[in-house]
Scaffold this active site. Structure first.
Site, PDB file in Angstrom:
ATOM      1  N   CYS A 132      57.446  17.387  64.189  1.00  0.00           N
ATOM      2  CA  CYS A 132      57.974  16.988  62.901  1.00  0.00           C
ATOM      3  C   CYS A 132      59.171  17.864  62.530  1.00  0.00           C
ATOM      4  O   CYS A 132      59.544  18.781  63.256  1.00  0.00           O
ATOM      5  CB  CYS A 132      56.887  17.072  61.850  1.00  0.00           C
ATOM      6  SG  CYS A 132      56.000  18.611  61.902  1.00  0.00           S
ATOM      7  N   CYS A 161      53.520  25.121  62.671  1.00  0.00           N
ATOM      8  CA  CYS A 161      54.820  24.987  63.346  1.00  0.00           C
ATOM      9  C   CYS A 161      55.408  26.367  63.629  1.00  0.00           C
ATOM     10  O   CYS A 161      56.008  26.594  64.682  1.00  0.00           O
ATOM     11  CB  CYS A 161      55.794  24.192  62.484  1.00  0.00           C
ATOM     12  SG  CYS A 161      55.281  22.493  62.230  1.00  0.00           S
ATOM     13  N   CYS A 178      48.785  16.806  71.062  1.00  0.00           N
ATOM     14  CA  CYS A 178      48.676  17.656  69.871  1.00  0.00           C
ATOM     15  C   CYS A 178      49.618  17.203  68.765  1.00  0.00           C
ATOM     16  O   CYS A 178      49.433  17.550  67.612  1.00  0.00           O
ATOM     17  CB  CYS A 178      49.037  19.106  70.187  1.00  0.00           C
ATOM     18  SG  CYS A 178      47.876  19.925  71.247  1.00  0.00           S
TER      19      CYS A 178
END
Lengths: 390, 274
Positions: free
Chosen positions: B61, B105, B35
């Site tokens: 990230c 996120c 993912c």
């Protein structure tokens, strides 16, 4: 902080010599090269010289050089020219690892009545040539294969492909944006019909491109209007940039040796040292046939965006094949096409050097990278697992 | 370059509570390597039944790391009831906002919290509710519906930004649009009502659908499919190219090829690889 610039496949520094050459044409020498008066005509003469310089770089004739606004325009012009020259042919061949300038155009045409074959690559990024040759048919309007890949630096045997494609009477185009200026190219002894260049990848400014069109190739203009560029691309010439492009063409010929010796050695040092100092790292692409300035290194179990931002703290500029940096959720189509595992694709960093890089900079990067990778791995839930596995 | 807030950058550069609590009371893991982001959250309760410590390990990230750091800071000192109420918006707000494309996120943070609490309470690993819509990222219709409802999403891109669904092969875009339309109360496009087909019609339609809808998508990934035979409602096919050696080929076959054929030809079709 002075940037340590290792992102030259994205764009390059405009050479100071190029800037100097261009400056007068932004100010005092603003004449239109098409004008009848000497004030404009002098600019026209300068453009003619620039065209000759680019032709010399490619081993081409000046009339085979068409100035465009960028590499993308050159690619689009070439492909559209070929399909308009052969409206009855509905098949296009390209590769799975092209730059978006060709890839997305191919996908667009695939939705608009064309059959488009995307030739696959192997784990090293090498093209499946048998597959390509098998797909050639009387219905094929154009084959477009990049000369060198922007992400991995892998060089494709375009000269060889062009010969086979020509035997079938099919037009061959190559996006040579990453290759020109880095490796020798001689169109005089080649079967390539059209070739794209981007100025800003070889120390000319952004906003200037070149399309080489072999004499005798059927062509239809993309932009219509005035008579500029021999009627093949209308629009008043971007004089200053064309002049800059001409100067850059002269310079990269001078630099070619340096690029293939000193820059190559710097790249090799960077690559060897990083692989040695960072566990679970590997090179993406074909180590044999590769641009001298590029290395793509996968650091397993971490994500590229974090790596780039931590590098940025030291002023080190590079690129990532990760999903997070591209705005999409999938890692780079090039790495995916090569079958690079997800563990590595997300953490791939591309370093692309130029003649302006120094050994000192390479040493600095070699020194800074291992702790950056280590720091992110310490945060990663997969790191322990990965460490044991290898 | 992403337009991250100073606070997001600061949490990325100096993340709080990185690590793993060995004697945790609750643990929640979400995401995967494929993912592109994953989070492992552990917490420990104090004598006062409040979260005394929380730690995270994140692959992802900068905003994924910052969101995880923010989450652990937020939940410390909370009761589990309070922590259960933390939404993805709260996490994003804590960081002064996240770029739209990075909202997933913060969703990952909330999901990990939910899982960790469920683990502590001894609730069986919650089965994914509903049916998987996005195969690439394993997102169900219930999750998409929730994201659309809670965040007022109106487009497929929005849904991708929040829960990643639709960000991969894009084959599920029609289904996502259907969910959005349903939530927003728009009349979804009427489903095609299949009529009785003759065998010849059926085979022709299957062949046409494979050629037009399915082959181009598989070709993009270097794969191919060939129709071998049709027996009643059994469609026998052969996968070629990269599909033949892909571990996901069964998923390709069942979910993608069969779904398309059911949708466009007949509801009763079953696809088999021969």
């Amino acid at each position: 902080m002075k940037p340590i610039y290792m992102d030259n496949n994205a764009t390059t520094r405009v050479a100071p010599e190029v800037v100097q050459e261009m400056m007068p044409y932004f100010s005092d020498l603003y004449g239109n090269p098409s004008s009848m008066h000497a004030f404009g005509g002098n600019v026209g003469a300068k453009l003619k010289a620039a065209r000759e310089h680019v032709a010399t770089l490619l081993g081409a004739l000046p009339e085979e050089i068409l100035f465009t606004s960028c590499g993308t325009e050159s690619d689009s012009t070439a492909i559209h020219a070929a399909i308009r020259a052969h409206p009855e042919k509905k098949h296009i061949i390209t590769t799975r690892v092209e730059h978006p300038a060709v890839k997305n155009l191919g996908e667009h045409l695939a939705k608009n009545g064309y059959r488009v074959t995307f030739v696959p690559v192997d784990r090293q990024g090498r093209l499946d040539l048998d597959y390509l040759y098998k797909k050639l048919s009387d219905d094929t309007a154009i084959v477009s294969v990049m000369w060198a890949n922007n992400e991995t630096g892998t060089i494709f045997p375009v000269e060889e492909i062009a010969k086979t494609v020509r035997e079938r009477g099919i037009v061959f185009h190559t996006d040579a944006v990453q290759a020109v200026g880095k490796i020798p190219i001689d169109m005089a002894d080649s079967a390539i019909d059209m070739l794209s260049i981007s100025g800003h990848k070889l120390h000319a400014p952004k906003g200037i491109g070149v399309l080489y069109i072999r004499k005798g190739t059927k062509f239809a203009p993309f932009l219509m209007g005035g008579h500029q560029e021999g009627g093949r691309r209308a629009g008043t010439e971007n004089s200053a940039s064309i002049i800059g492009m001409g100067r850059a063409a002269q310079l990269v010929m001078e630099y070619m040796d340096d690029e293939n010796t000193r820059v190559r050695a710097l790249r090799d040092k960077l690559e060897t040292e990083l692989l040695k100092r960072v566990p679970n790292s590997m090179v993406n692409g074909d180590p044999e046939n590769r641009l001298p300035n590029t290395t793509s290194i996968a650091f397993e179990f971490i994500e590229g965006e974090g790596i780039l931002l931590l590098m940025d703290q030291f002023g080190i500029c590079a690129s990532s094949g990760s999903a997070c940096t591209s705005g999409s959720l999938e890692p780079s189509h090039v790495l995916r096409a090569m079958g690079v595992p997800f563990t590595a694709a997300h953490g791939s960093i591309r370093y692309s050097l130029s003649i302006y890089n120094t050994e000192e900079e390479i040493d600095f990067v070699i020194d800074k990278m291992p702790p950056i990778i280590e720091r992110l791995r310490q945060m990663s839930p997969f790191w322990q697992k990965g460490q044991k596995a290898s | 370059m992403w337009d991250y807030t100073e606070k997001t950058k600061e949490h990325f550069l100096n993340p709080r509570n990185v690590g793993f609590i060995d004697d945790f009371d609750g643990i929640g893991e979400v995401g995967s390597l494929s993912c592109g982001d994953a989070l492992k959250l552990t917490f420990k309760l104090g004598d006062d039944e409040r979260i005394a410590d929380a730690k995270f390990q994140t692959f992802g990230c900068a905003s994924a790391i910052a969101s995880s750091s923010a989450l652990t800071e937020m939940i410390k000192g909370m009761t589990l009831q309070e922590a259960a109420k933390v939404t993805n918006d709260d996490i994003a707000d804590y960081l002064g906002g996240l770029p739209k494309e990075k909202m997933h996120c913060s969703v990952m943070g909330r999901d990990a919290m939910e899982k960790a609490i469920a683990h502590y309470r001894g609730e069986a690993e919650k089965k994914i509710e509903g049916e998987i819509v996005c195969e690439c990222f394993g997102v169900s219709d219930v999750q998409i519906e929730r994201a659309v409802r809670e965040n007022g999403l109106t487009s497929i891109e929005d849904v991708t930004d929040y829960v990643k669904a639709g960000g991969g092969c894009e084959n599920c875009h029609d289904k996502i649009q259907f969910i959005i339309d349903t939530v927003l109360g728009n009349t979804p496009r009427a489903a095609k009502k299949p009529e009785a087909l003759t065998n010849i019609q059926k085979i022709k339609m299957i062949d046409a659908t494979l050629e037009r809808e399915i082959k181009p998508a598989l070709n993009q990934d270097g794969g191919d499919i060939e129709l071998v035979d049709v027996d009643g409602n059994r469609v026998m096919v052969k996968l070629r190219g990269t599909c033949a050696s892909c571990s996901k080929s069964q998923i390709t076959l069942k979910h993608y090829v069969e779904t398309k054929l059911k949708e466009l030809v007949s509801q009763d079709l079953v696809v088999e690889e021969v």
